[in-house]
Design an enzyme around this catalytic site. Sequence first.
Site: not given
Ligand SMILES: *Cc1c(COP(=O)(O)O)cnc(C)c1O
Length: 394
Positions: A115, A187, A212
Site C-alpha cells: 500500500y 497486511d 475496508k
Molecule cells: C487502506 C489501506 C491501508 C491504510 O489504511 P487506513 O485505514 O486508510 O489508514 C493499508 N493497507 C491497505 C492494503 C489498504 O487498502
Amino acid sequence: MTNDPTGRRKPETEAVHRGEGAPVGAAPLTTPIYATTTFRFDSTADFQRYLGGDAERYIYSRYANPTIQTAEAKLAALEGAEAALVLSSGQAATTTALFGLLASGDELVVSSASYGGTLHLVGDHLSRFGVGVRYASTDELARPESLLTARTRVLWCESPTNPTLRCVDLARVASTCRAAGVVSVVDNTFASPINQRPVTLGIDLVMHSATKYLNGHSDVTAGALAGGRTLIDRLWGARKLMGGVLDPMAAHALSRGLKTLPVRVERHNENARRVAEWLEASSLVARVFYPGLPSHPDHELARRQMTGFGGMVCFEARGGFEGACRFYDRISLIQRAASLGGVESLCSLPVLTSQYGLSDEQLAAAGVTRGMVRLSIGLEHVDDLLADLAQALG
Ligand SMILES: *Cc1c(COP(=O)(O)O)cnc(C)c1O
C-alpha cells in the site's frame, strides 16, 4: 494519567463485559459503548485490584476500554490469533507495528507492491531513524531466504496485492522468517480473515485497514493488528504511548460490522467471481485479473492458501488510458471513489490513484498499465452490476 502503573496489557475476558451495573433485567445483548475516558475506583483496595492485574478493573481508555476490547476479542477469534489490537486507522496500525518492532541499525524487508501509505511511511519516516529498508518484488518474495540478512528484523508484505492481485506464498515466507528470527507481517486487508488467515499459515503478525472489509460500510476509519500474545502485548505498549487507540464509538461500529463479516464476504466473493467471469468472456476488455480465475498467474497458490478469492477485480480496458477513462466516466451504479471493502461497488483507476505519477518503467515494475481499472465489488444484485458494466463498456 501520564504513566501506566502496571505496564501490562489487560488480558481478554470472556466476551469482556456483560453490562455490569445495569439494572437487573436490563442486561444488554450487545456490548455498550463505554463513552468514557477514565474509570472510577471505589477505594484504595479497589485500585490495588487494578494494579494486581484484575481483568475486570479499568483505569484509562487509551490503555483499555471494554467496548474496544470487545472488537479486539472478535478480531482475534476471526484471525485464529491469540490476541488483537484495534487502532485509529490502518496507518496507525502500520506505524505502531513498525516503530514498535524496529530499532536503529535494523533492516526491514518490505514488498514494493505494498500500500502507498506503507511505502511512504517507510521511505519518508522510518528511514530517518536509521532503519535500513530493502524493497522486494513479488518474484523475490517467492524466494524469501535470498532477502534476509543478519540485520533483518521484520518482513512486511501483502497478498493479494493492489491492483493486479498477485499472491505471495505466505507459509513459505512464514517458515523462512521463523527460522531466521525475523518477524513476518502480512497486511491482510484485501483478503479479510474470511478468505485468508495468515496466522494459521505461521505468519507472526496480521495488519488490517479495518476501514475496508472488517467494518465494511465505508463509515469508520480503523486499523487492527493480530498475532501471538507476547507480540501483541509488546505492541499494546507501543500503541499506548504512540496514542493511536480507536475511539469507543468507532470500536462499537467496528464490532457491529464484524458481526456480518462472513455473510458480507461470501457475497463479495460471489459477486466478484461473476463479474470477473463476465469480463473475461467479454470482447470489450483486454485482460482480467482475479485470483479465482484459472488465467491468473497465482491462481494455484491462491487456491492453496485462500478459502475465497475476495471482492477485488482488476481489468485492462481496450484503448489504454482513454478506454479506462471512458469506462470510468460512464459507470452509473458503480461509484467513482477510492477505497474498497464496503457495501457499494467502487471504481478507481490505478494510474490516477495508487500508481499516480509513476514513470513507464516504474509502472512496468509494478505490473500496472495505463488502461487498468480497479473494481471493489459490493453487495448489489449481480445482475445490476453486470448491466452497469455492459452499458459502460458498450
Ligand atoms: C487502506 C489501506 C491501508 C491504510 O489504511 P487506513 O485505514 O486508510 O489508514 C493499508 N493497507 C491497505 C492494503 C489498504 O487498502
